[in-house]
Design a protein around this motif. Structure first.
Motif, short mmCIF file in Angstrom:
data_model
loop_
_atom_site.label_atom_id
_atom_site.label_comp_id
_atom_site.label_asym_id
_atom_site.label_seq_id
_atom_site.Cartn_x
_atom_site.Cartn_y
_atom_site.Cartn_z
N LEU A 72 50.71 44.04 38.83
CA LEU A 72 50.60 42.82 38.01
C LEU A 72 51.14 43.05 36.60
O LEU A 72 51.72 42.15 36.01
N ALA A 98 55.69 40.39 49.28
CA ALA A 98 54.32 40.07 48.90
C ALA A 98 54.25 39.81 47.40
O ALA A 98 53.58 38.88 46.93
N GLU A 107 54.62 32.49 41.66
CA GLU A 107 54.50 31.05 41.93
C GLU A 107 53.13 30.70 42.48
O GLU A 107 52.94 29.64 43.07
N ASP A 108 52.17 31.56 42.24
CA ASP A 108 50.81 31.34 42.73
C ASP A 108 50.16 30.18 41.97
O ASP A 108 50.16 30.17 40.73
N PRO A 109 49.59 29.19 42.68
CA PRO A 109 48.98 28.06 41.97
C PRO A 109 47.85 28.49 41.02
O PRO A 109 47.66 27.88 39.96
N MET A 167 55.47 36.34 45.92
CA MET A 167 54.59 35.17 46.02
C MET A 167 53.72 35.00 44.79
O MET A 167 53.21 33.92 44.52
N ILE A 168 53.53 36.08 44.04
CA ILE A 168 52.56 36.02 42.95
C ILE A 168 53.01 35.14 41.78
O ILE A 168 52.24 34.32 41.31
#
Lengths: 89, 551
Positions: B127, B74, B80-82, B77-78
């Motif tokens: 984060l 999970a 490469e988050d658009p 994915m962050i």
């Protein structure tokens, strides 16, 4: 513009595994899709950060929207992902 | 010098000792030299740094398994988050340097997660970790991460991100101590899954320097600084004895002097039935029935319910099964019941309060009819209790309703402080009571169970919670009626002894928790449990209560 209203089916709500599977599926669609709570500003369904920040819990309603060729099929596929309890297996 | 002690919340049992080693600090952000001359190139280098972090996380996820891998996938994915790339581009356009635009993008999302509260606020720390890794990659610095002192160590950190915990090598890291975090933080979940002793929410650990020997007890939450070889030896021996006692523990629960304490299992879904029935227990102390009602458009029929209950009663033939009637409400809404709009669901129409409406009362009657039918057909000792009872009138009405359906052993959950305060009167009309310590703690301390920032208030060792347990248990003793505990507290072996010392007659928990509780009970007499209970009640706070009981 096509849209679907879906009730979140995962007991843990829309984060961790359920969110990851949803975002992954959204990225695979031929059209851009947005997700949001009814009446609120929608966000890009391909963004994990934005999808998670909706804070949708089990039983909450969310609205999916898309436009263009393949929009209907994309929304059907994504609605199924959201309505399934992805944390149950 | 005398050994100093610090206390946190023990979240993963076990004892270990080694020198402390701190997690490598995050990279310092250099002064903002923006705007960048070539924002396109700056965005490309920031994106490359993010891709490197994502690739690193994916590689770690592939090496990990179970919950650790899930968390890492999970997280991967962050980077490469658009949406993250959009905010970096925005920062660059506003004239910030690449590292600042990068860090700023993470921070803006962190703020929105923190604002969301609860589970998402706990994830906000993830984060920070991703930001530090991305900034280190962009600046060409080594990735912040685990120390490598060349010998086994106790890992000390402010908090651990999933990427850190997943990379832990249990042959090098012998225990974990964090300044922050709570029982539901990643540190707790992952340390438990790896079997590493762990103590979280231990603010004093900020003072621990690299190389200082520490002794960590992940059961009691105690961290001893510079304990000396003798104390370490004793602690390890005690732990070894406990493990040994566990292996040999079986049969009904008893204190060392033979005082019987029923050890029961909690059951929440048919999927767990086989494991629950196979556990060495005297029955089910909490059979949650929500699984029959949630996830569906219409209420289950009496026949359908009867079949489901009969299945459970058959698996527990000859043993006790305490059925809790439907505990639905605004946080576990039913598609077929109108819960109305509740701004404060935990304080709303849930549990027995559903029976205030004719429709809710009909639901309850159907459920009791089904339990009654299944009980008659089967051979289990069926008890029934209602959740969220607050008043004597509610308890009386529920007991009468049970008897109408041929159910002769009717009780109430005690999870509302009012019910604990008036337990004597409530027991006048019921045959037994069962303390739900999770909700009782939430309501007594006015702290939302879903809010990780309030973990210390939700600690089951809170003396105020123990006071309420004590009142209820005392009422049970005077009336000669059983008062059990079916909350989280019952599965903490030491706290279980305290509860027994307070007068609790049964303990219901996850099947896996039973052996440790049985072994701990068997090691103390009832009088010793009463002394522990008195120690805990006299403490000023939860940490002191735990410490006093542990000594």
């Amino acid at each position: 513009m096509s849209e679907r209203t879906v009730v979140i089916g995962s007991k843990v709500g829309l984060h961790l595994r359920p969110a990851r599977l949803f975002v992954k599926a959204a990225k695979e669609q031929p059209v851009p899709v947005t997700i949001g709570r009814p009446g609120e500003e929608p966000v890009d369904a391909a963004s994990m950060l934005l999808v998670v920040s909706i804070g949708a819990k089990y039983g909450d309603e969310v609205v999916l929207r898309a436009e263009g060729e393949g929009a209907e099929a994309a929304l059907d596929a994504l609605a199924t992902v959201l309505a399934t309890d992805q944390d149950a297996e | 010098m005398t050994a100093a002690e610090m206390t946190g919340i023990g979240v993963s049992p076990g004892v270990a000792s080694a020198p402390a080693a701190r997690l490598a600090p995050p990279p310092a952000l250099p002064a903002d030299t923006g705007p960048e001359a070539d924002t396109g190139a700056a965005l490309a280098s920031a994106t490359a740094a993010l891709a490197a972090v994502a690739a690193d996380l994916e590689a770690r996820a592939e090496r990990a398994d179970g919950p650790a891998a899930e968390v890492l996938y999970a997280q991967a994915m962050i980077p490469e988050d658009p949406a993250l790339a959009d905010r970096i581009a925005q920062g660059l356009a506003e004239g910030r340097s690449a590292p600042h635009a990068l860090a700023g993008a993470f921070d803006s999302f962190k703020a929105s997660l923190e604002a969301a509260g609860g589970y998402l606020a706990e994830r906000a720390a993830d984060l920070d970790d991703l930001r530090d890794r991305a900034v280190a990659a962009l600046l060409g610095l080594p990735m912040p991460g685990l120390p490598d002192p060349g010998h086994p160590y106790v890992l000390v950190a402010r908090d651990l991100a999933p990427a850190d915990t997943a990379a832990l090598d249990p042959s090098t890291v012998v225990a974990v101590v964090t300044e922050q975090g709570g029982p539901t933080s990643h540190t707790a979940i992952l340390a438990k899954s790896m079997g590493l002793p762990a103590v979280v929410a231990c603010p004093d650990a900020a003072a621990l320097a690299d190389g200082v020997p520490v002794l960590v007890d992940g059961r009691t939450g105690l961290v001893a600084v510079d304990p000396g070889p003798e104390r370490v030896r004793r602690a390890l021996e005690g732990e070894a004895r406990r493990t040994e006692a566990l292996a040999g523990s079986r049969g009904p629960g008893r204190t060392a002097d033979g005082h019987a304490v029923q050890l029961l299992v909690n059951l929440g879904s048919p999927a767990d039935l086989d494991a629950a029935a196979a556990a060495d227990s005297e029955g089910v102390g909490l059979f949650r029935t929500e699984f029959l009602f949630l996830d569906r458009e219409t209420a289950p029929t009496v026949e359908e319910q009867t079949a489901a209950y009969a299945q459970v009663f058959a698996a527990f033939q000859g043993r006790k099964v305490v059925v809790r009637t439907l505990d639905a409400g605004a946080d576990k809404p039913l598609a077929f019941a109108d819960h109305g709009d509740e701004p404060n669901p935990a304080l709303g129409v849930r549990g027995i309060r559903l029976a205030r409406t004719a429709a809710g009362a009909a639901l309850l009657d159907d459920q009791l009819a089904a339990i009654g039918a299944a009980a008659t057909a089967g051979d289990a000792d069926v008890w029934v209790m209602a959740p969220m009872v607050a008043t004597q009138a509610e308890a009386r009405a529920f007991a009468a309703r049970c008897r109408d359906h041929g159910l002769d052993t009717a009780g109430t959950m005690i999870e509302v402080p009012a019910a604990a305060l008036r337990a004597a009167r409530i027991l006048d009309d019921c045959d037994f009571a069962s303390l739900g310590t999770n909700d009782l703690g939430q309501y007594a301390l006015a702290a939302d169970r879903m809010n990780g920032a309030l973990a210390d208030l939700l600690d089951p060792w809170q003396p105020a919670l123990l006071d309420l347990v004590s009142l209820a248990a005392e009422a049970g003793r005077e009336s000669g009626k059983p008062v059990g505990v079916c909350g989280e507290a019952a599965s903490d072996p030491l706290l279980a002894c305290v509860l027994v010392g307070l007068g609790v007659t049964s303990l219901s928990m996850a099947p896996s928790a039973i052996p440790a509780v049985r072994a701990e009970l068997a090691s103390r007499t009832l009088d010793e449990c009463a002394v522990l209970a008195a120690e805990a009640l006299h403490a000023d706070d939860a940490a002191e209560a735990r410490r006093r009981a542990a000594c």
